[in-house]
Design a protein around this motif. Structure first.
Motif, PDB file in Angstrom:
ATOM      1  N   SER A  79       2.460  13.733   4.192  1.00 22.32           N
ATOM      2  CA  SER A  79       2.114  12.365   4.558  1.00 22.32           C
ATOM      3  C   SER A  79       0.619  12.170   4.367  1.00 22.32           C
ATOM      4  O   SER A  79      -0.176  12.977   4.853  1.00 22.32           O
ATOM      5  CB  SER A  79       2.496  12.117   6.023  1.00 22.32           C
ATOM      6  OG  SER A  79       1.936  10.926   6.503  1.00 22.32           O
ATOM      7  N   SER A  80       0.236  11.114   3.649  1.00 20.07           N
ATOM      8  CA  SER A  80      -1.191  10.924   3.385  1.00 20.07           C
ATOM      9  C   SER A  80      -1.507   9.480   3.033  1.00 20.07           C
ATOM     10  O   SER A  80      -0.679   8.761   2.473  1.00 20.07           O
ATOM     11  CB  SER A  80      -1.634  11.820   2.222  1.00 20.07           C
ATOM     12  OG  SER A  80      -2.976  11.573   1.877  1.00 20.07           O
ATOM     13  N   ALA A  81      -2.741   9.076   3.386  1.00 21.47           N
ATOM     14  CA  ALA A  81      -3.232   7.763   2.972  1.00 21.47           C
ATOM     15  C   ALA A  81      -3.586   7.764   1.496  1.00 21.47           C
ATOM     16  O   ALA A  81      -3.753   6.712   0.877  1.00 21.47           O
ATOM     17  CB  ALA A  81      -4.450   7.377   3.807  1.00 21.47           C
ATOM     18  N   ARG A  82      -3.699   8.985   0.916  1.00 22.89           N
ATOM     19  CA  ARG A  82      -3.994   9.093  -0.514  1.00 22.89           C
ATOM     20  C   ARG A  82      -2.685   9.007  -1.292  1.00 22.89           C
ATOM     21  O   ARG A  82      -1.888   9.950  -1.292  1.00 22.89           O
ATOM     22  CB  ARG A  82      -4.698  10.422  -0.809  1.00 22.89           C
ATOM     23  CG  ARG A  82      -5.980  10.603  -0.014  1.00 22.89           C
ATOM     24  CD  ARG A  82      -6.884  11.662  -0.608  1.00 22.89           C
ATOM     25  NE  ARG A  82      -6.231  12.897  -0.956  1.00 22.89           N
ATOM     26  CZ  ARG A  82      -6.587  14.084  -0.443  1.00 22.89           C
ATOM     27  NH1 ARG A  82      -7.551  14.162   0.451  1.00 22.89           N
ATOM     28  NH2 ARG A  82      -5.982  15.172  -0.835  1.00 22.89           N
ATOM     29  N   ALA A  83      -2.469   7.883  -1.943  1.00 25.37           N
ATOM     30  CA  ALA A  83      -1.199   7.659  -2.635  1.00 25.37           C
ATOM     31  C   ALA A  83      -1.314   7.859  -4.144  1.00 25.37           C
ATOM     32  O   ALA A  83      -0.377   7.569  -4.878  1.00 25.37           O
ATOM     33  CB  ALA A  83      -0.694   6.252  -2.356  1.00 25.37           C
ATOM     34  N   ASP A  84      -2.471   8.390  -4.611  1.00 29.06           N
ATOM     35  CA  ASP A  84      -2.634   8.577  -6.045  1.00 29.06           C
ATOM     36  C   ASP A  84      -1.717   9.683  -6.553  1.00 29.06           C
ATOM     37  O   ASP A  84      -1.320  10.588  -5.812  1.00 29.06           O
ATOM     38  CB  ASP A  84      -4.094   8.916  -6.375  1.00 29.06           C
ATOM     39  CG  ASP A  84      -4.574  10.148  -5.637  1.00 29.06           C
ATOM     40  OD1 ASP A  84      -4.616  11.224  -6.241  1.00 29.06           O
ATOM     41  OD2 ASP A  84      -4.883  10.030  -4.433  1.00 29.06           O
ATOM     42  N   TYR A 104       3.169   3.831   6.637  1.00 28.27           N
ATOM     43  CA  TYR A 104       4.604   3.605   6.510  1.00 28.27           C
ATOM     44  C   TYR A 104       5.172   3.325   7.901  1.00 28.27           C
ATOM     45  O   TYR A 104       4.571   3.653   8.927  1.00 28.27           O
ATOM     46  CB  TYR A 104       5.288   4.830   5.887  1.00 28.27           C
ATOM     47  CG  TYR A 104       5.058   6.113   6.669  1.00 28.27           C
ATOM     48  CD1 TYR A 104       5.853   6.443   7.755  1.00 28.27           C
ATOM     49  CD2 TYR A 104       4.028   6.982   6.307  1.00 28.27           C
ATOM     50  CE1 TYR A 104       5.630   7.609   8.475  1.00 28.27           C
ATOM     51  CE2 TYR A 104       3.806   8.147   7.026  1.00 28.27           C
ATOM     52  CZ  TYR A 104       4.606   8.459   8.100  1.00 28.27           C
ATOM     53  OH  TYR A 104       4.382   9.613   8.826  1.00 28.27           O
ATOM     54  N   GLU A 105       6.335   2.739   7.926  1.00 23.95           N
ATOM     55  CA  GLU A 105       7.022   2.476   9.186  1.00 23.95           C
ATOM     56  C   GLU A 105       7.809   3.721   9.601  1.00 23.95           C
ATOM     57  O   GLU A 105       8.382   4.415   8.743  1.00 23.95           O
ATOM     58  CB  GLU A 105       7.975   1.288   9.042  1.00 23.95           C
ATOM     59  CG  GLU A 105       7.282  -0.031   8.775  1.00 23.95           C
ATOM     60  CD  GLU A 105       6.393  -0.452   9.941  1.00 23.95           C
ATOM     61  OE1 GLU A 105       6.762  -0.171  11.109  1.00 23.95           O
ATOM     62  OE2 GLU A 105       5.337  -1.067   9.684  1.00 23.95           O
ATOM     63  N   PRO A 106       7.871   4.033  10.892  1.00 22.55           N
ATOM     64  CA  PRO A 106       8.636   5.201  11.347  1.00 22.55           C
ATOM     65  C   PRO A 106      10.088   5.197  10.879  1.00 22.55           C
ATOM     66  O   PRO A 106      10.664   6.252  10.628  1.00 22.55           O
ATOM     67  CB  PRO A 106       8.543   5.110  12.878  1.00 22.55           C
ATOM     68  CG  PRO A 106       7.270   4.372  13.133  1.00 22.55           C
ATOM     69  CD  PRO A 106       7.159   3.384  12.013  1.00 22.55           C
ATOM     70  N   ILE A 107      10.662   4.008  10.727  1.00 21.61           N
ATOM     71  CA  ILE A 107      12.053   3.939  10.286  1.00 21.61           C
ATOM     72  C   ILE A 107      12.215   4.520   8.880  1.00 21.61           C
ATOM     73  O   ILE A 107      13.246   5.102   8.539  1.00 21.61           O
ATOM     74  CB  ILE A 107      12.576   2.475  10.343  1.00 21.61           C
ATOM     75  CG1 ILE A 107      14.089   2.458  10.154  1.00 21.61           C
ATOM     76  CG2 ILE A 107      11.870   1.589   9.322  1.00 21.61           C
ATOM     77  CD1 ILE A 107      14.701   1.089  10.393  1.00 21.61           C
ATOM     78  N   GLU A 108      11.162   4.383   8.041  1.00 20.72           N
ATOM     79  CA  GLU A 108      11.229   4.977   6.702  1.00 20.72           C
ATOM     80  C   GLU A 108      11.182   6.497   6.793  1.00 20.72           C
ATOM     81  O   GLU A 108      11.887   7.187   6.048  1.00 20.72           O
ATOM     82  CB  GLU A 108      10.086   4.481   5.823  1.00 20.72           C
ATOM     83  CG  GLU A 108      10.160   5.044   4.393  1.00 20.72           C
ATOM     84  CD  GLU A 108       9.044   4.568   3.485  1.00 20.72           C
ATOM     85  OE1 GLU A 108       9.042   4.977   2.313  1.00 20.72           O
ATOM     86  OE2 GLU A 108       8.187   3.788   3.930  1.00 20.72           O
ATOM     87  N   LEU A 109      10.363   7.029   7.696  1.00 24.98           N
ATOM     88  CA  LEU A 109      10.313   8.479   7.872  1.00 24.98           C
ATOM     89  C   LEU A 109      11.665   9.019   8.306  1.00 24.98           C
ATOM     90  O   LEU A 109      12.131  10.036   7.790  1.00 24.98           O
ATOM     91  CB  LEU A 109       9.240   8.856   8.893  1.00 24.98           C
ATOM     92  CG  LEU A 109       9.138  10.354   9.228  1.00 24.98           C
ATOM     93  CD1 LEU A 109       8.810  11.172   7.979  1.00 24.98           C
ATOM     94  CD2 LEU A 109       8.095  10.594  10.318  1.00 24.98           C
TER      95      LEU A 109
END
Length: 222
Positions: A79-84, A104-109
């Motif tokens: 999980s990261s704020a870096r989406a590159d 992201y939303e917890p529901i996606e996790l």
């Protein structure tokens, strides 16, 4: 019930995820310390999946993922704020199974966890020649016959075959096998290997399954 490990140093985010996963019926252990996470995996075990943030103290999530892969084969979501794309590739190269970009939303996790564990559960039977291991039921068959193993013997066999061809030192096996007491002698590993070979009908001189690596330890035959 799934047991999930979360390693996240944003404590507000960590609490949000823990609360949501627990509401979804999962057991959760969370920490902001990579070293604590490694100790939990070694000592507590039983985790079904881990969620690792990349930006962590002590070591980053990529290094933590790499170290976890040496002692466990549980699915890992980075999980990261870096989406590159380069960050994603690095995550997969270090052993991650999925990558979730913040925020992201917890529901996606939860959806990612359920999907990943469903895929993994479909591949919990390992075959190698006449040897078959049912990981979930902790059963081993050789040439169609059931072989009764102790918990330590099963964990050693499962670890070695899951990382076939990779040598493990006695020290590494001692740390990775939760069924062996931490204060046991390193020679106890030799005893477990010897008993395991007898039960599998393996020969140390001409091994089909477990090979001794001089000066290192043991590995599962390539």
């Amino acid at each position: 019930m799934y047991k999930i490990l979360i390693v996240e140093d944003d404590l507000e985010m960590q609490k949000l995820l823990v609360d949501y996963l627990r509401q979804s019926g999962m057991e959760v252990m969370a920490t902001d310390s990579p070293n604590t996470a490694l100790e939990w995996i070694k000592s507590k075990g039983g985790f079904h999946l881990a969620v690792l943030d990349i930006m962590l103290p002590e070591m980053d999530g990529l290094e933590l993922c790499q170290k976890m892969r040496k002692i466990s084969d549980i699915p890992i979501i980075m999980s990261s704020a870096r989406a590159d794309i380069s960050s994603k590739i690095l995550g997969f190269e270090r052993g991650a199974d999925d990558y979730l970009a913040k925020s992201y939303e917890p529901i996606e996790l939860v959806a990612r966890i359920n999907a990943l564990l469903k895929r993994c559960s479909q591949n919990k039977s390992i075959k190698y020649g006449d040897l078959e291991i049912d990981v979930d039921r902790r059963k081993v068959n050789v040439e169609g016959y059931n072989v009764e193993l102790t918990p330590a013997e099963f964990e050693i066999l499962n670890l070695l075959i899951a990382h076939r061809g990779k040598p493990y030192s006695r020290e590494s096996l001692m740390q990775a096998i939760s069924s062996i007491a931490p204060d046991s002698s390193l020679r106890s590993i030799d005893t477990h290997i010897r008993n395991l070979r007898v039960k599998l009908g393996d020969d140390a001189k001409t091994p089909k399954y477990i090979q001794s690596i001089w000066g290192i330890g043991y590995k599962f035959c390539d």
